[in-house]
Design an enzyme around this catalytic site. Sequence first.
Site, short mmCIF file in Angstrom:
data_model
loop_
_atom_site.label_atom_id
_atom_site.label_comp_id
_atom_site.label_asym_id
_atom_site.label_seq_id
_atom_site.Cartn_x
_atom_site.Cartn_y
_atom_site.Cartn_z
N GLN A 41 7.23 -55.09 -10.93
CA GLN A 41 8.39 -55.20 -10.80
C GLN A 41 8.76 -56.49 -10.20
O GLN A 41 9.78 -56.93 -10.04
CB GLN A 41 9.09 -54.15 -9.95
CG GLN A 41 8.70 -52.87 -10.53
CD GLN A 41 9.02 -51.60 -9.35
OE1 GLN A 41 10.29 -51.10 -9.12
NE2 GLN A 41 7.96 -50.99 -8.94
N HIS B 193 10.78 -57.04 -14.66
CA HIS B 193 12.24 -57.70 -14.12
C HIS B 193 12.25 -59.35 -14.29
O HIS B 193 13.06 -59.65 -13.66
CB HIS B 193 12.48 -57.26 -12.63
CG HIS B 193 12.61 -55.96 -12.29
ND1 HIS B 193 12.40 -55.24 -11.13
CD2 HIS B 193 13.10 -54.60 -13.35
CE1 HIS B 193 12.77 -53.65 -11.41
NE2 HIS B 193 13.29 -53.63 -12.56
N THR C 47 5.09 -49.89 -4.29
CA THR C 47 6.62 -49.73 -4.97
C THR C 47 7.40 -48.53 -4.08
O THR C 47 6.49 -47.34 -4.08
CB THR C 47 6.61 -49.65 -6.48
OG1 THR C 47 7.99 -49.26 -6.75
CG2 THR C 47 5.74 -48.63 -6.73
#
Length: 248
Positions: free
Chosen positions: A102, A120, A189
Amino acid sequence: MDDLIQQAAEDLAAAGKVAALTGAGISTESGIPPFRGKGGLWERFDPMEIAHIDAFTRDPARVWNILVKEMKKIVDSAKPNDGHKGLAKLEAMGKLKTVITQNIDGLHQAAGNTDVIEFHGTFAWQRCMDCSQKYETRSVDITEIPPRCSCGGILRPDAVFFGEMIPQDALWRSRQIASDCDLMLVVGTSAVVQPAALMPVVAKESGAKVVEINPERTPLTDEISDYLIMGAAGAVMNQIIEKLEQIS
Ligand code: NAD
Ligand code: ZN
């Protein structure tokens, strides 16, 4: 914790296909602040306000001044830490195939992982909002804000803002990798940003083990993860690899 390190090394040794899902936490030891948690950027900004595509479109100079300039300063000089290096080592050992990240900081590639899905997008590049021409962030001149393309268009990070779609190919490939692996390492995360947080669920439902590395519990802990190794990514990865090298 020693037992869990041993367990992770044994599970990695037994696994054929290993995938990793990483978040901002793996880069904190490289000096990049996470969004949530201690020292997170969100203690100072409202994410939906400042990192939302509507905020950028409304006032690009403001978002550049508050967020993008600061990110550029940090990311331009950041180096991979032992967490990233550990995942690169797992690839070199023939264990880990793909890192789904991410993060937008490019540190997995810098560490040596060759198959990195940037869920992302990336902060390493800026993209013109008019003609889509890309510029390496490091070489973008920011004496005038917002910086502009040679066509006059405004430059924006080639990353996904809140309110924007995940690149379809990244999403599609991540689901494939998640459903195809026998072990997924979930490192750093908070597992609250969707649809990234769904990948460990897909892995679990497809029969894979899910191993979390995080100093804090997440919504996956006890629900989806087989176990959580509570600690910082760098130190934990070092210990797992040391054990794995003894086994294999
Ligand atoms: P997050 O900020 O929501 O959560 C960070 C997590 O990392 C927390 O669970 C925290 O407990 C954990 N953590 C903190 N230090 C750690 C360490 N040393 N080792 C292991 N874990 C540690 O991060 P997220 O889940 O990735 O979601 C935030 C979104 O923000 C992402 O979508 C990402 O695109 C973006 N972001 C990226 C960067 C980057 O590229 N480095 C930095 C900030 C935010
Ligand atoms: Zn342009």
